[in-house]
Motif scaffolding. Structure first.
Motif, PDB file in Angstrom:
ATOM      1  N   UNK A  55      98.435  81.168  -5.940  1.00  0.00           N
ATOM      2  CA  UNK A  55      96.974  81.341  -5.925  1.00  0.00           C
ATOM      3  C   UNK A  55      96.437  81.859  -4.596  1.00  0.00           C
ATOM      4  N   UNK A  56      96.986  81.366  -3.495  1.00  0.00           N
ATOM      5  CA  UNK A  56      96.510  81.828  -2.186  1.00  0.00           C
ATOM      6  C   UNK A  56      96.867  83.283  -1.943  1.00  0.00           C
ATOM      7  N   UNK A  57      98.012  83.716  -2.441  1.00  0.00           N
ATOM      8  CA  UNK A  57      98.428  85.109  -2.274  1.00  0.00           C
ATOM      9  C   UNK A  57      97.623  86.021  -3.193  1.00  0.00           C
ATOM     10  N   UNK A  58      97.336  85.522  -4.400  1.00  0.00           N
ATOM     11  CA  UNK A  58      96.630  86.344  -5.388  1.00  0.00           C
ATOM     12  C   UNK A  58      95.286  86.818  -4.869  1.00  0.00           C
ATOM     13  N   UNK A  59      94.564  85.955  -4.161  1.00  0.00           N
ATOM     14  CA  UNK A  59      93.252  86.344  -3.661  1.00  0.00           C
ATOM     15  C   UNK A  59      93.328  87.080  -2.332  1.00  0.00           C
ATOM     16  N   UNK A  60      94.431  86.924  -1.622  1.00  0.00           N
ATOM     17  CA  UNK A  60      94.511  87.507  -0.286  1.00  0.00           C
ATOM     18  C   UNK A  60      95.163  88.879  -0.257  1.00  0.00           C
ATOM     19  N   UNK A  61      96.274  89.028  -0.947  1.00  0.00           N
ATOM     20  CA  UNK A  61      97.072  90.244  -0.832  1.00  0.00           C
ATOM     21  C   UNK A  61      96.987  91.145  -2.050  1.00  0.00           C
ATOM     22  N   UNK A  62      96.889  90.555  -3.227  1.00  0.00           N
ATOM     23  CA  UNK A  62      97.002  91.335  -4.448  1.00  0.00           C
ATOM     24  C   UNK A  62      95.888  92.360  -4.670  1.00  0.00           C
ATOM     25  N   UNK A  63      94.610  92.032  -4.421  1.00  0.00           N
ATOM     26  CA  UNK A  63      93.570  93.027  -4.744  1.00  0.00           C
ATOM     27  C   UNK A  63      93.799  94.381  -4.094  1.00  0.00           C
ATOM     28  N   UNK A  64      94.068  94.412  -2.806  1.00  0.00           N
ATOM     29  CA  UNK A  64      94.272  95.693  -2.119  1.00  0.00           C
ATOM     30  C   UNK A  64      95.513  96.411  -2.634  1.00  0.00           C
ATOM     31  N   UNK A  65      96.615  95.662  -2.803  1.00  0.00           N
ATOM     32  CA  UNK A  65      97.850  96.284  -3.265  1.00  0.00           C
ATOM     33  C   UNK A  65      97.699  96.834  -4.680  1.00  0.00           C
ATOM     34  N   UNK A  66      97.023  96.092  -5.542  1.00  0.00           N
ATOM     35  CA  UNK A  66      96.865  96.545  -6.924  1.00  0.00           C
ATOM     36  C   UNK A  66      95.941  97.746  -7.032  1.00  0.00           C
ATOM     37  N   UNK A  67      94.886  97.782  -6.222  1.00  0.00           N
ATOM     38  CA  UNK A  67      93.996  98.943  -6.252  1.00  0.00           C
ATOM     39  C   UNK A  67      94.736 100.205  -5.835  1.00  0.00           C
ATOM     40  N   UNK A  68      95.560 100.110  -4.826  1.00  0.00           N
ATOM     41  CA  UNK A  68      96.346 101.270  -4.392  1.00  0.00           C
ATOM     42  C   UNK A  68      97.361 101.675  -5.466  1.00  0.00           C
ATOM     43  N   UNK A  69      97.992 100.684  -6.058  1.00  0.00           N
ATOM     44  CA  UNK A  69      98.984 100.962  -7.096  1.00  0.00           C
ATOM     45  C   UNK A  69      98.339 101.654  -8.294  1.00  0.00           C
ATOM     46  N   UNK A  70      97.165 101.165  -8.726  1.00  0.00           N
ATOM     47  CA  UNK A  70      96.487 101.753  -9.869  1.00  0.00           C
ATOM     48  C   UNK A  70      95.980 103.156  -9.570  1.00  0.00           C
ATOM     49  N   UNK A  71      95.661 103.418  -8.319  1.00  0.00           N
ATOM     50  CA  UNK A  71      95.253 104.775  -7.949  1.00  0.00           C
ATOM     51  C   UNK A  71      96.411 105.756  -8.131  1.00  0.00           C
ATOM     52  N   UNK A  72      97.633 105.285  -7.910  1.00  0.00           N
ATOM     53  CA  UNK A  72      98.807 106.136  -8.072  1.00  0.00           C
ATOM     54  C   UNK A  72      99.280 106.200  -9.525  1.00  0.00           C
TER      55      UNK A  72
END
Length: 337
Positions: free
Chosen positions: A136-153
């Motif tokens: 849970x702590x990682x999901x709110x901290x790291x995932x949003x930025x990484x997923x947005x970049x991944x979805x852009x690609x």
């Protein structure tokens, strides 16, 4: 009896090891016999037991009776000559031999599933959704930025996110229910068949809302002053909670009664933003709110560098191209933060 002639080099010819050859043939024969008996239903049954962790749930998932599942497991254990699953009141837990067999059973069942999907898929270019597990702590901290970049690609690749405790996510990863996990290392027995790639080390902060009485003080508040306000902390049996308790113990204190315990960062954030509550939280969870001014860090010494976080994956399975790309985004976002 005529003696064997020496070889050109002067050394006598060595007799073939008849016993070793016979032993190898026996092993090969046993392997071929077992391969002829082993069926996909055996593998599916074992994987279901490993993932569901009870024979009853495995039977329900496979639409079989529990005795039928038990019989299949007994057959596997008879062929293996070892116990693969320990049955008890708390469910079914894999033995070391079971953990070893699970790796190959998963590979076989996944290959069959992929073959079936390739036959049935109308769009040959459609990609299955990636299954990502995160604390849970990682999901709110790291995932949003990484997923947005991944979805852009890769806008057409779906991602299914599962948040849970580290132990539950690790079981799901080893059981083949997750492609990738972002979390912590576990004890060596739980890490069998799993690799860990370090991303960053987490620290804890003490934060309050902007305008909080503690934030308006010019001097660093004492721990007693902090404990005069309601406290929000992580739930039991989590790493942030463990380090919070250790923090209090170093000051000769116990976790105060009446604290609000939650694993939900969004719930904790709203409570702190709307009240005078004090939140002990992993730094990356609160950093974006600190940057925007919603929350303020107060200068109470808190545990630093206590929690290594990394990417976990099954070591025997090669990452798909898309999963590898998502892992790379996680690495880059972790480094930049």
């Amino acid at each position: 009896m005529k003696k064997s002639e020496p070889r050109p080099g002067g050394k006598p010819a060595t007799k073939p090891d008849i016993n070793a050859g016979a032993a190898r043939e026996a092993v090969d024969d046993a392997r071929l016999l077992l391969a002829s008996r082993l069926r996909l239903r055996h593998l599916n049954c074992f994987v279901a037991i490993a993932q569901e962790r009870t024979l009853a749930r495995a039977a329900a998932r496979l639409h079989l009776s529990q005795p039928a599942v038990s019989k299949t497991l007994v057959e596997l254990e008879a062929w293996a000559g070892a116990r693969l699953v320990e049955r008890g009141r708390n469910g079914a837990a894999l033995t070391a031999q079971g953990e070893h067999f699970l790796r190959y059973a998963l590979d076989a069942t996944r290959a069959v599933e992929a073959s079936a999907a390739a036959l049935a898929r109308h769009d040959a270019h459609a990609a299955p959704a990636l299954r990502l597990g995160a604390l849970p702590t990682v999901a709110t901290a790291l995932l949003p930025s990484a997923l947005l970049r991944f979805k852009a690609q890769r806008p057409h690749v779906g991602v299914k996110i599962q948040t849970d405790s580290n132990s539950e996510l690790l079981r799901a990863l080893k059981g083949g229910d997750l492609d990738l996990m972002v979390g912590r290392m576990a004890e060596p027995a739980m890490m069998q068949g799993v690799s860990f790639e370090y991303l960053y080390t987490e620290s804890l902060l003490v934060v309050v809302r902007a305008g909080h009485p503690l934030a308006l003080e010019s001097a660093e508040p004492s721990l007693d002053a902090v404990l005069a306000f309601p406290l929000v902390i992580a739930g039991e049996r989590t790493a942030p909670r463990h380090h919070t308790e250790a923090f209090f113990e170093t000051h000769g204190l116990a976790v105060p009664e009446g604290a609000i315990e939650t694993q939900s960062a969004s719930v904790a954030r709203l409570i702190v933003a709307r009240s005078d509550a004090v939140w002990i939280v992993p730094q990356r969870v609160a950093q974006s709110d600190i940057d925007t001014g919603l929350l303020v860090r107060i200068g109470v010494p808190a545990p630093r560098g206590v929690e290594p976080i990394g990417i976990l994956r099954r070591s025997t399975v090669a990452l798909s191209e898309a999963t590898g790309a998502l892992a790379q985004q996680l690495r880059e976002c972790a480094q930049e933060a």
